[in-house]
Design an enzyme around this catalytic site. Sequence first.
Site, PDB file in Angstrom:
ATOM      1  CB  CYS A 183      -0.853   0.080   1.051  1.00  0.00           C
ATOM      2  SG  CYS A 183      -1.996  -1.191   1.172  1.00  0.00           S
ATOM      3  CG  ASN A 228      -6.829  -0.708   0.987  1.00  0.00           C
ATOM      4  OD1 ASN A 228      -5.814  -0.232   0.032  1.00  0.00           O
ATOM      5  ND2 ASN A 228      -6.064  -1.132   2.191  1.00  0.00           N
ATOM      6  CG  HIS A 262      -3.177   3.854   1.965  1.00  0.00           C
ATOM      7  ND1 HIS A 262      -3.626   3.397   0.472  1.00  0.00           N
ATOM      8  CD2 HIS A 262      -3.164   2.718   2.497  1.00  0.00           C
ATOM      9  CE1 HIS A 262      -4.116   2.003   0.609  1.00  0.00           C
ATOM     10  NE2 HIS A 262      -3.863   1.684   1.844  1.00  0.00           N
TER      11      HIS A 262
HETATM   12  O1  UT7 Z   1      -3.716  -0.662   3.498  1.00  0.00           O
HETATM   13  C1  UT7 Z   1      -3.234  -1.577   4.127  1.00  0.00           C
HETATM   14  C2  UT7 Z   1      -3.076  -1.039   5.691  1.00  0.00           C
HETATM   15  N1  UT7 Z   1      -4.655  -1.613   6.068  1.00  0.00           N
HETATM   16  C3  UT7 Z   1      -5.276  -0.853   6.992  1.00  0.00           C
HETATM   17  O2  UT7 Z   1      -4.978   0.218   7.145  1.00  0.00           O
HETATM   18  C4  UT7 Z   1      -6.365  -1.464   7.598  1.00  0.00           C
HETATM   19  C5  UT7 Z   1      -6.112  -1.264   9.081  1.00  0.00           C
HETATM   20  N2  UT7 Z   1      -7.378  -1.878   9.946  1.00  0.00           N
HETATM   21  C6  UT7 Z   1      -8.593  -1.378   9.710  1.00  0.00           C
HETATM   22  O3  UT7 Z   1      -8.937  -0.515   8.878  1.00  0.00           O
HETATM   23  C7  UT7 Z   1      -9.577  -2.059  10.770  1.00  0.00           C
HETATM   24  O4  UT7 Z   1      -8.963  -2.583  11.909  1.00  0.00           O
HETATM   25  C8  UT7 Z   1     -10.834  -2.936  10.431  1.00  0.00           C
HETATM   26  C9  UT7 Z   1     -11.551  -2.147   9.595  1.00  0.00           C
HETATM   27  C10 UT7 Z   1      -9.916  -3.926   9.627  1.00  0.00           C
HETATM   28  C11 UT7 Z   1     -11.455  -3.461  11.629  1.00  0.00           C
HETATM   29  O5  UT7 Z   1     -11.910  -2.506  12.288  1.00  0.00           O
HETATM   30  P1  UT7 Z   1     -11.792  -2.658  14.011  1.00  0.00           P
HETATM   31  O6  UT7 Z   1     -12.454  -1.591  14.636  1.00  0.00           O
HETATM   32  O7  UT7 Z   1     -10.439  -3.015  14.148  1.00  0.00           O
HETATM   33  O8  UT7 Z   1     -12.581  -4.130  14.005  1.00  0.00           O
HETATM   34  P2  UT7 Z   1     -11.978  -5.297  14.939  1.00  0.00           P
HETATM   35  O9  UT7 Z   1     -10.978  -5.936  14.078  1.00  0.00           O
HETATM   36  O10 UT7 Z   1     -11.635  -5.067  16.204  1.00  0.00           O
HETATM   37  O11 UT7 Z   1     -13.417  -6.313  14.896  1.00  0.00           O
HETATM   38  C12 UT7 Z   1     -14.416  -6.001  15.803  1.00  0.00           C
HETATM   39  C13 UT7 Z   1     -15.400  -6.915  15.598  1.00  0.00           C
HETATM   40  C14 UT7 Z   1     -14.748  -8.278  15.860  1.00  0.00           C
HETATM   41  O12 UT7 Z   1     -15.635  -9.258  16.426  1.00  0.00           O
HETATM   42  P3  UT7 Z   1     -15.539  -9.423  17.787  1.00  0.00           P
HETATM   43  O13 UT7 Z   1     -14.181 -10.142  18.142  1.00  0.00           O
HETATM   44  O14 UT7 Z   1     -15.269  -8.158  18.818  1.00  0.00           O
HETATM   45  O15 UT7 Z   1     -16.643 -10.270  18.465  1.00  0.00           O
HETATM   46  C15 UT7 Z   1     -14.745  -9.096  14.295  1.00  0.00           C
HETATM   47  O16 UT7 Z   1     -14.870 -10.523  14.284  1.00  0.00           O
HETATM   48  O17 UT7 Z   1     -15.959  -6.977  14.215  1.00  0.00           O
HETATM   49  C16 UT7 Z   1     -15.857  -8.281  13.679  1.00  0.00           C
HETATM   50  N3  UT7 Z   1     -15.762  -8.230  12.115  1.00  0.00           N
HETATM   51  C17 UT7 Z   1     -16.895  -8.056  11.435  1.00  0.00           C
HETATM   52  N4  UT7 Z   1     -18.277  -8.093  11.652  1.00  0.00           N
HETATM   53  C18 UT7 Z   1     -19.167  -7.673  10.872  1.00  0.00           C
HETATM   54  C19 UT7 Z   1     -14.887  -8.192  11.519  1.00  0.00           C
HETATM   55  N5  UT7 Z   1     -15.089  -8.159  10.440  1.00  0.00           N
HETATM   56  C20 UT7 Z   1     -16.671  -8.057  10.339  1.00  0.00           C
HETATM   57  C21 UT7 Z   1     -17.355  -7.705   8.946  1.00  0.00           C
HETATM   58  N6  UT7 Z   1     -18.732  -7.502   9.477  1.00  0.00           N
HETATM   59  N7  UT7 Z   1     -16.856  -7.810   7.824  1.00  0.00           N
END
Ligand code: UT7
Length: 323
Positions: A114, A280, A250
């Site tokens: 990225c 992304n 980005h």
């Molecule tokens: O380009 C390269 C760089 N990449 C990035 O910059 C991405 C960086 N990360 C992010 O953008 C975020 O961390 C995400 C969008 C990927 C996730 O957001 P988050 O607020 O960090 O959520 P999380 O990973 O803490 O997940 C929260 C909950 C989890 O459930 P539990 O464990 O709290 O019960 C996940 O299982 O959301 C769940 N979850 C989803 N729920 C519904 C994960 N993906 C999904 C989904 N739909 N698609």
Amino acid sequence: MTIRATVIGVGHYLPDRIVENAEFEKTLDTTDEWIKSRSGIERRHFAAEGQTTSDLGTRAAQAALDDAGLAANDIDAIILATSTADLTFPSAATMIQTSLGMTRGFAFDVQAVCAGFAYALANANALIVSGQAKRVLVIGAETFSRLMDWTDRGTCVLFGDGAGALVLEAQDGQGSNADRGILSTDLNSDGRYKDILYVDGGVSTHSTGHLRMQGKEVFRHAVEKLASTANAAMDKIGMTADEIDWIVPHQANIRIINGTAKKLGLSRDKVVVTVQDHGNTSAASIPLALSVGKERGQIKPGDLIVTEAIGGGLAWGAVVLRW
Ligand code: UT7
């Protein structure tokens, strides 16, 4: 007199197929609301079957050449930032070279995931400033849809396909921050973070593999590293954030974009945001945002722009340029 790598053309291309968040609700335990609130993404484009990264890159490059009023053979070098080249080799850049009808100069790929477009811009700047090339086509093109595990809701809803391109030309500047062109670059990587964002396959391992990400961990690094690389790039030329007209980040997550802008002390109306429509697109996201930002009438000649990106590696970097 100082040679400056100056933007003289910009263009982009997005594949026809648009996938709204709601489509994922049919196959995954997810909702439009979750995707929008956690990432800011509302839709993304996916390449058609058989449509490759070099196809997307060629369309964006041609648009940038048209914008510059140049023919392909007016270009000395092509640098393509991508992690999703058509083939293991030759480089997708040489395929774009041929598709454009360019029969001179040289072309190569840069792979910094990225952060790839920041790396490609820094390399193009070095070629131009050192006199090795007068005009460089810098492209970011990706088909990340090919790397998705469609059962992994934590990643497959986040990425999209697309391409953007800039034409850079050597122009004379005064050596001051008032010059048009690239004014400063800052690149970083730290391979110790491999396991938080990677593809679990490759040529010397086994298959193509799928993208794996510990989203929360990447998020944790992102805001801090993006703000620090943007500040480092500005510090190198004695600039401060209040001089910036646009930050073109980005486009991975609106919360990262807003968090970084806040850390830099910039208001949201100075940020070009396209993540809602593109998702992304990895190395393509910055040139796509530059091209869309210009089309929208946000970015104008003379504007001071800071771009910043982070991705797998981890690799991250920033570029300061005057449009
Ligand atoms: O380009 C390269 C760089 N990449 C990035 O910059 C991405 C960086 N990360 C992010 O953008 C975020 O961390 C995400 C969008 C990927 C996730 O957001 P988050 O607020 O960090 O959520 P999380 O990973 O803490 O997940 C929260 C909950 C989890 O459930 P539990 O464990 O709290 O019960 C996940 O299982 O959301 C769940 N979850 C989803 N729920 C519904 C994960 N993906 C999904 C989904 N739909 N698609």
